[in-house]
Design a protein around this motif. Structure first.
Motif, PDB file in Angstrom:
ATOM      1  N   GLN A  57       0.650  -1.656  -0.001  1.00 26.93           N
ATOM      2  CA  GLN A  57       0.195   0.307  -0.050  1.00 26.93           C
ATOM      3  C   GLN A  57       0.283   1.413  -0.184  1.00 26.93           C
ATOM      4  O   GLN A  57       0.306   2.328  -0.879  1.00 26.93           O
ATOM      5  CB  GLN A  57      -1.084  -0.247   1.102  1.00 26.93           C
ATOM      6  CG  GLN A  57      -1.730  -0.990   1.416  1.00 26.93           C
ATOM      7  CD  GLN A  57      -3.197  -0.956   2.391  1.00 26.93           C
ATOM      8  OE1 GLN A  57      -3.829   0.096   2.644  1.00 26.93           O
ATOM      9  NE2 GLN A  57      -3.535  -1.955   2.834  1.00 26.93           N
ATOM     10  N   THR A  58       2.002   1.491   0.789  1.00 27.69           N
ATOM     11  CA  THR A  58       2.640   2.344   1.010  1.00 27.69           C
ATOM     12  C   THR A  58       3.451   2.728  -0.610  1.00 27.69           C
ATOM     13  O   THR A  58       3.873   4.215  -0.858  1.00 27.69           O
ATOM     14  CB  THR A  58       4.178   2.359   1.632  1.00 27.69           C
ATOM     15  OG1 THR A  58       3.392   1.656   3.047  1.00 27.69           O
ATOM     16  CG2 THR A  58       4.711   3.565   1.704  1.00 27.69           C
ATOM     17  N   LEU A  89       9.429   2.512   5.155  1.00 23.94           N
ATOM     18  CA  LEU A  89       8.516   2.608   4.141  1.00 23.94           C
ATOM     19  C   LEU A  89       7.680   4.290   2.882  1.00 23.94           C
ATOM     20  O   LEU A  89       8.119   4.008   2.236  1.00 23.94           O
ATOM     21  CB  LEU A  89       7.017   1.434   4.203  1.00 23.94           C
ATOM     22  CG  LEU A  89       6.673   0.356   4.737  1.00 23.94           C
ATOM     23  CD1 LEU A  89       6.193  -0.150   5.812  1.00 23.94           C
ATOM     24  CD2 LEU A  89       8.220  -0.908   3.913  1.00 23.94           C
ATOM     25  N   MET A  90       7.606   5.049   4.533  1.00 17.88           N
ATOM     26  CA  MET A  90       7.080   6.108   3.632  1.00 17.88           C
ATOM     27  C   MET A  90       8.712   6.515   2.773  1.00 17.88           C
ATOM     28  O   MET A  90       8.469   6.857   1.534  1.00 17.88           O
ATOM     29  CB  MET A  90       6.332   7.016   4.383  1.00 17.88           C
ATOM     30  CG  MET A  90       4.861   6.650   4.640  1.00 17.88           C
ATOM     31  SD  MET A  90       4.158   6.242   3.170  1.00 17.88           S
ATOM     32  CE  MET A  90       4.441   8.000   2.604  1.00 17.88           C
ATOM     33  N   VAL A  91       9.442   7.145   3.628  1.00 15.25           N
ATOM     34  CA  VAL A  91      11.004   7.182   2.486  1.00 15.25           C
ATOM     35  C   VAL A  91      11.187   6.400   1.430  1.00 15.25           C
ATOM     36  O   VAL A  91      11.405   7.203   0.707  1.00 15.25           O
ATOM     37  CB  VAL A  91      11.772   7.652   4.152  1.00 15.25           C
ATOM     38  CG1 VAL A  91      13.069   7.098   2.884  1.00 15.25           C
ATOM     39  CG2 VAL A  91      11.772   8.388   5.094  1.00 15.25           C
ATOM     40  N   LYS A  92      11.620   4.882   1.594  1.00 15.52           N
ATOM     41  CA  LYS A  92      11.192   4.750   0.302  1.00 15.52           C
ATOM     42  C   LYS A  92      10.900   5.244  -0.797  1.00 15.52           C
ATOM     43  O   LYS A  92      11.571   4.939  -2.265  1.00 15.52           O
ATOM     44  CB  LYS A  92      11.411   2.995   0.590  1.00 15.52           C
ATOM     45  CG  LYS A  92      12.493   2.497   1.819  1.00 15.52           C
ATOM     46  CD  LYS A  92      13.499   2.376   0.682  1.00 15.52           C
ATOM     47  CE  LYS A  92      14.252   1.275  -0.251  1.00 15.52           C
ATOM     48  NZ  LYS A  92      15.115   1.138  -0.556  1.00 15.52           N
ATOM     49  N   ALA A  93       9.108   4.787  -0.676  1.00 11.38           N
ATOM     50  CA  ALA A  93       8.628   5.374  -1.774  1.00 11.38           C
ATOM     51  C   ALA A  93       8.264   6.451  -2.074  1.00 11.38           C
ATOM     52  O   ALA A  93       8.103   6.414  -3.317  1.00 11.38           O
ATOM     53  CB  ALA A  93       7.059   5.220  -1.105  1.00 11.38           C
ATOM     54  N   ILE A  94       8.964   7.282  -1.091  1.00 13.55           N
ATOM     55  CA  ILE A  94       9.179   8.541  -1.556  1.00 13.55           C
ATOM     56  C   ILE A  94      10.427   9.541  -1.898  1.00 13.55           C
ATOM     57  O   ILE A  94      10.648  10.466  -2.982  1.00 13.55           O
ATOM     58  CB  ILE A  94       8.405   9.999  -1.059  1.00 13.55           C
ATOM     59  CG1 ILE A  94       8.921   9.992   0.050  1.00 13.55           C
ATOM     60  CG2 ILE A  94       6.352   9.368  -0.901  1.00 13.55           C
ATOM     61  CD1 ILE A  94      10.357  11.222   0.241  1.00 13.55           C
ATOM     62  N   LEU A  95      11.463   8.336  -2.136  1.00 15.49           N
ATOM     63  CA  LEU A  95      13.201   9.290  -2.082  1.00 15.49           C
ATOM     64  C   LEU A  95      13.620   9.130  -3.658  1.00 15.49           C
ATOM     65  O   LEU A  95      13.776  10.685  -3.547  1.00 15.49           O
ATOM     66  CB  LEU A  95      13.109   8.033  -1.087  1.00 15.49           C
ATOM     67  CG  LEU A  95      14.737   8.772  -0.908  1.00 15.49           C
ATOM     68  CD1 LEU A  95      15.187  10.036  -0.264  1.00 15.49           C
ATOM     69  CD2 LEU A  95      16.145   7.660  -0.284  1.00 15.49           C
ATOM     70  N   PRO A  96      12.558   8.612  -4.616  1.00 20.65           N
ATOM     71  CA  PRO A  96      13.572   8.557  -5.554  1.00 20.65           C
ATOM     72  C   PRO A  96      12.403  10.492  -6.422  1.00 20.65           C
ATOM     73  O   PRO A  96      13.875  10.912  -6.679  1.00 20.65           O
ATOM     74  CB  PRO A  96      13.201   7.695  -6.415  1.00 20.65           C
ATOM     75  CG  PRO A  96      12.399   6.486  -5.467  1.00 20.65           C
ATOM     76  CD  PRO A  96      12.322   7.410  -4.442  1.00 20.65           C
ATOM     77  N   ALA A  97      11.719  10.935  -6.003  1.00 21.62           N
ATOM     78  CA  ALA A  97      11.435  12.231  -6.558  1.00 21.62           C
ATOM     79  C   ALA A  97      12.164  13.258  -5.854  1.00 21.62           C
ATOM     80  O   ALA A  97      12.425  13.801  -6.467  1.00 21.62           O
ATOM     81  CB  ALA A  97       9.547  11.846  -6.061  1.00 21.62           C
ATOM     82  N   ASP A 155       8.735  17.666  -1.594  1.00 24.97           N
ATOM     83  CA  ASP A 155       9.674  18.018  -1.359  1.00 24.97           C
ATOM     84  C   ASP A 155       9.488  18.223   0.670  1.00 24.97           C
ATOM     85  O   ASP A 155      10.603  17.568   0.965  1.00 24.97           O
ATOM     86  CB  ASP A 155       9.358  19.515  -1.316  1.00 24.97           C
ATOM     87  CG  ASP A 155       9.020  19.755  -2.411  1.00 24.97           C
ATOM     88  OD1 ASP A 155      10.205  19.492  -3.292  1.00 24.97           O
ATOM     89  OD2 ASP A 155       7.797  19.955  -3.076  1.00 24.97           O
ATOM     90  N   ILE A 156       8.621  16.813   0.935  1.00 22.07           N
ATOM     91  CA  ILE A 156       8.333  17.461   1.960  1.00 22.07           C
ATOM     92  C   ILE A 156       7.364  15.858   2.914  1.00 22.07           C
ATOM     93  O   ILE A 156       6.397  15.930   1.926  1.00 22.07           O
ATOM     94  CB  ILE A 156       7.420  18.722   3.096  1.00 22.07           C
ATOM     95  CG1 ILE A 156       7.966  19.575   2.693  1.00 22.07           C
ATOM     96  CG2 ILE A 156       7.628  18.506   4.344  1.00 22.07           C
ATOM     97  CD1 ILE A 156       7.879  20.715   3.330  1.00 22.07           C
ATOM     98  N   LEU A 157       8.122  15.313   3.394  1.00 24.74           N
ATOM     99  CA  LEU A 157       7.436  14.399   3.973  1.00 24.74           C
ATOM    100  C   LEU A 157       7.675  14.473   5.513  1.00 24.74           C
ATOM    101  O   LEU A 157       8.562  14.083   6.498  1.00 24.74           O
ATOM    102  CB  LEU A 157       8.383  12.912   3.957  1.00 24.74           C
ATOM    103  CG  LEU A 157       7.699  11.218   4.565  1.00 24.74           C
ATOM    104  CD1 LEU A 157       6.265  10.986   4.441  1.00 24.74           C
ATOM    105  CD2 LEU A 157       8.836  10.394   4.073  1.00 24.74           C
ATOM    106  N   VAL A 158       6.607  14.352   6.421  1.00 25.68           N
ATOM    107  CA  VAL A 158       5.913  14.332   7.693  1.00 25.68           C
ATOM    108  C   VAL A 158       5.290  12.652   8.164  1.00 25.68           C
ATOM    109  O   VAL A 158       4.430  12.398   8.034  1.00 25.68           O
ATOM    110  CB  VAL A 158       5.365  15.290   8.240  1.00 25.68           C
ATOM    111  CG1 VAL A 158       5.407  15.113   9.729  1.00 25.68           C
ATOM    112  CG2 VAL A 158       5.895  17.016   7.717  1.00 25.68           C
ATOM    113  N   ASN A 159       6.705  11.396   8.570  1.00 22.51           N
ATOM    114  CA  ASN A 159       6.252  11.148   9.425  1.00 22.51           C
ATOM    115  C   ASN A 159       5.191  10.721  10.770  1.00 22.51           C
ATOM    116  O   ASN A 159       6.040  11.290  11.674  1.00 22.51           O
ATOM    117  CB  ASN A 159       7.189  10.051   9.123  1.00 22.51           C
ATOM    118  CG  ASN A 159       7.119   8.581   8.324  1.00 22.51           C
ATOM    119  OD1 ASN A 159       7.355   9.468   7.021  1.00 22.51           O
ATOM    120  ND2 ASN A 159       8.856   8.963   7.336  1.00 22.51           N
ATOM    121  N   ASN A 160       4.121  10.893  10.329  1.00 21.38           N
ATOM    122  CA  ASN A 160       3.506  10.945  12.092  1.00 21.38           C
ATOM    123  C   ASN A 160       3.012   9.999  12.713  1.00 21.38           C
ATOM    124  O   ASN A 160       1.963   9.596  13.587  1.00 21.38           O
ATOM    125  CB  ASN A 160       2.579  12.239  11.759  1.00 21.38           C
ATOM    126  CG  ASN A 160       1.338  12.891  12.937  1.00 21.38           C
ATOM    127  OD1 ASN A 160       1.426  13.206  14.059  1.00 21.38           O
ATOM    128  ND2 ASN A 160      -0.030  12.134  12.774  1.00 21.38           N
TER     129      ASN A 160
END
Length: 249
Positions: free
Chosen positions: A70-71, A121-129, A86-91
């Motif tokens: 899902q992530t 998982l969220m970092v891995k999902a958005i890191l390429p961009a 640009d910004i990820l807040v893992n809350n």
């Protein structure tokens, strides 16, 4: 004009954004000009509507961010829609109280999955961009409970210490790409979930133990997170900020 740094032109992803702390963070980043992606296992549309009603831009996505498939799908959807993150807040986080004698392995794993694995998982999902953009801000929510006496939270404390370790290690890996990674630890904060499990007496005792003697509100955190996700925080990475009224010292 505001004297604070703005987030205009940024795409900000906030997990656990349907209510409480996550909702306050998402609203504040929207007010500062970011396009907000509000993610939650619950329906995040209340948050989206609050942001849009203020004249800002947001979308909501329903997903279990502790689930790898899902992530990954959420990350793909965000990047296809906006072309950048640009910004990820893992809350996203949970805090079921269990004495160690009553703590089973399934609950242990579930807490670590939601509170720690989801951040990875969220970092891995958005890191390429984020890497492609050459600029990024990641903020992982931890907790001041790691420095307090809080019975029944060994699983929760383990996950929140893990968030700090992940933050420090990730900061080293991502600095060459113009991406900073920091952690923010709130105090016991007045949210719907907290009010379900804590008595008025407990809340009063926590407020009295703080240097700033009022119970934390979601809006008490947003300034710290807004700063750490701004251009002004470009030389701060790998740090943990306890935005907790001076309780953990």
């Amino acid at each position: 004009m505001s004297v604070f740094p703005t987030h205009e032109g940024r795409v900000a992803v906030v997990t656990g954004a349907a209510r409480g702390i996550g909702q306050a963070i998402a609203r504040h980043l929207g007010e500062r000009g970011a396009t907000v992606v509000a993610i939650d296992l619950a329906d995040p549309m209340e948050t989206v509507e609050l942001i849009i009603s203020g004249g800002h831009t947001a979308i909501g996505l329903t997903a279990d961010v502790s689930d790898p498939e899902q992530t990954a799908a959420v990350g793909t959807q965000i990047i296809r829609r906006f072309g950048r993150v640009d910004i990820l807040v893992n809350n996203a986080g949970i805090f079921p109280f269990r004495d160690i004698a009553d703590l089973d392995y399934a609950t242990w794993r579930h807490v670590l999955a939601v509170n720690l694995d989801s951040q990875f998982l969220m970092v891995k999902a958005i890191l390429p961009a984020m890497k492609e953009g050459g600029w990024g801000r990641i903020v992982n929510l931890t907790s001041n409970s790691i420095a307090t006496t809080s019975p029944g939270l060994s699983h929760y404390m383990a996950s929140k210490m893990g968030d700090i370790g992940f933050t420090r290690g990730l900061a080293n890996d991502l600095a060459p790409f113009g991406i900073t990674v920091n952690a923010v630890g709130p105090t016991l904060t007045i949210t719907p979930g907290v009010l379900q499990v804590h008595s008025k007496e407990t809340l009063a005792a926590v407020a009295e133990a703080q240097a700033i003697k009022h119970n934390g509100q979601p809006d008490d955190l947003v300034g710290t997170i807004a700063f750490l996700t701004s251009d002004d925080a470009s030389f701060i990475t790998g740090q943990t900020v306890m935005a907790d009224g001076g309780l953990a010292r």
